[in-house]
Design an enzyme around this catalytic site. Structure first.
Site, PDB file in Angstrom:
ATOM      1  N   HIS A  87       2.468  -4.297  -3.124  1.00  0.00           N
ATOM      2  CA  HIS A  87       2.657  -3.774  -4.478  1.00  0.00           C
ATOM      3  C   HIS A  87       2.562  -2.255  -4.539  1.00  0.00           C
ATOM      4  CE1 HIS A  87       1.115  -7.945  -5.876  1.00  0.00           C
ATOM      5  NE2 HIS A  87       2.406  -7.967  -5.637  1.00  0.00           N
ATOM      6  N   HIS A  88       1.615  -1.661  -3.787  1.00  0.00           N
ATOM      7  CA  HIS A  88       1.400  -0.214  -3.860  1.00  0.00           C
ATOM      8  C   HIS A  88       1.487   0.476  -2.498  1.00  0.00           C
ATOM      9  CE1 HIS A  88      -0.794  -1.876  -7.388  1.00  0.00           C
ATOM     10  NE2 HIS A  88      -0.162  -0.892  -7.986  1.00  0.00           N
ATOM     11  N   HIS A 154      -9.478  -4.174  -1.275  1.00  0.00           N
ATOM     12  CA  HIS A 154      -8.148  -3.621  -1.527  1.00  0.00           C
ATOM     13  C   HIS A 154      -8.258  -2.221  -2.108  1.00  0.00           C
ATOM     14  CE1 HIS A 154      -5.807  -7.482  -1.236  1.00  0.00           C
ATOM     15  NE2 HIS A 154      -7.065  -7.905  -1.204  1.00  0.00           N
TER      16      HIS A 154
END
Length: 196
Positions: A87-88, A154
């Site tokens: 996602h990032h 994370h």
């Protein structure tokens, strides 16, 4: 297919310019190549068969008790792993705990961390990573059950957004007999260091 380091380096130079930096300044001059080299390592699992390390099994039907299957699970705890959140593109890292209930064959214990390494070395989400590890083991070995527990931190949670530096994420993937919550209770306690 290996990571195209030249394209990654070019993209990093463009990214540095896009954030208002000068990729030619002394502190950043080598950064594009360094990132390309790091990404070659971080994403080395893209396109690699994660089940390959599991192809070399050992029969348990030979030896002192040839008619006896193992009655308990084989467990390997605290396998360190790191991956990149898709996602990032920020890292997440933690420990994988693996248990499987063998059928006729077992695999060398060193093969299990290699499965984790291959699957973690690609853009990932933790939830899918655990499922892929379970599927690889269940599909390649004669197992009666597989249980994977992942516990990871994370950076997209600890360093951005809500910034929760002490938060970790735990996921569970189960196959076979371990899909029954009662059957996996003792195994989860043993894998994670809790009391059975």
């Amino acid at each position: 297919m290996p990571v195209d380091r030249d394209r990654v380096a070019a993209a990093v130079r463009e990214l540095l310019e896009a954030i208002g930096e000068d990729p030619a300044r002394p502190g950043l001059k080598q950064t594009p190549q360094r990132v390309a080299d790091a990404y070659a390592e971080f994403f080395a699992g893209v396109g690699v068969d994660a089940a390959e390390p599991l192809q070399h099994t050992i029969s348990v039907s030979r030896g002192p008790a040839p008619d006896t299957l193992p009655s308990g699970a084989v467990m390997l705890r605290d396998i360190r792993f790191r991956s990149m959140c898709e996602h990032h593109l920020l890292p997440f890292a933690g420990h994988a705990h693996i248990a499987y209930l063998p059928g006729e064959q077992v695999v060398g214990l060193g093969a299990l961390p290699r499965v984790v390494d291959v699957l973690a070395a690609r853009p990932q989400v933790q939830e899918r990573l655990g499922e892929q590890i379970a599927d690889s083991i269940a599909g390649a070995l004669d197992t009666r059950g597989v249980l994977i527990v992942l516990d990871a931190v994370h950076e997209c949670v600890t360093m951005r957004g809500g910034r929760q530096p002490d938060a970790s994420t735990v996921t569970i993937a189960a196959r076979g007999v371990f899909t029954d919550p009662v059957a996996r209770t003792e195994i989860i306690a043993l894998l994670t260091g809790g009391a059975a």
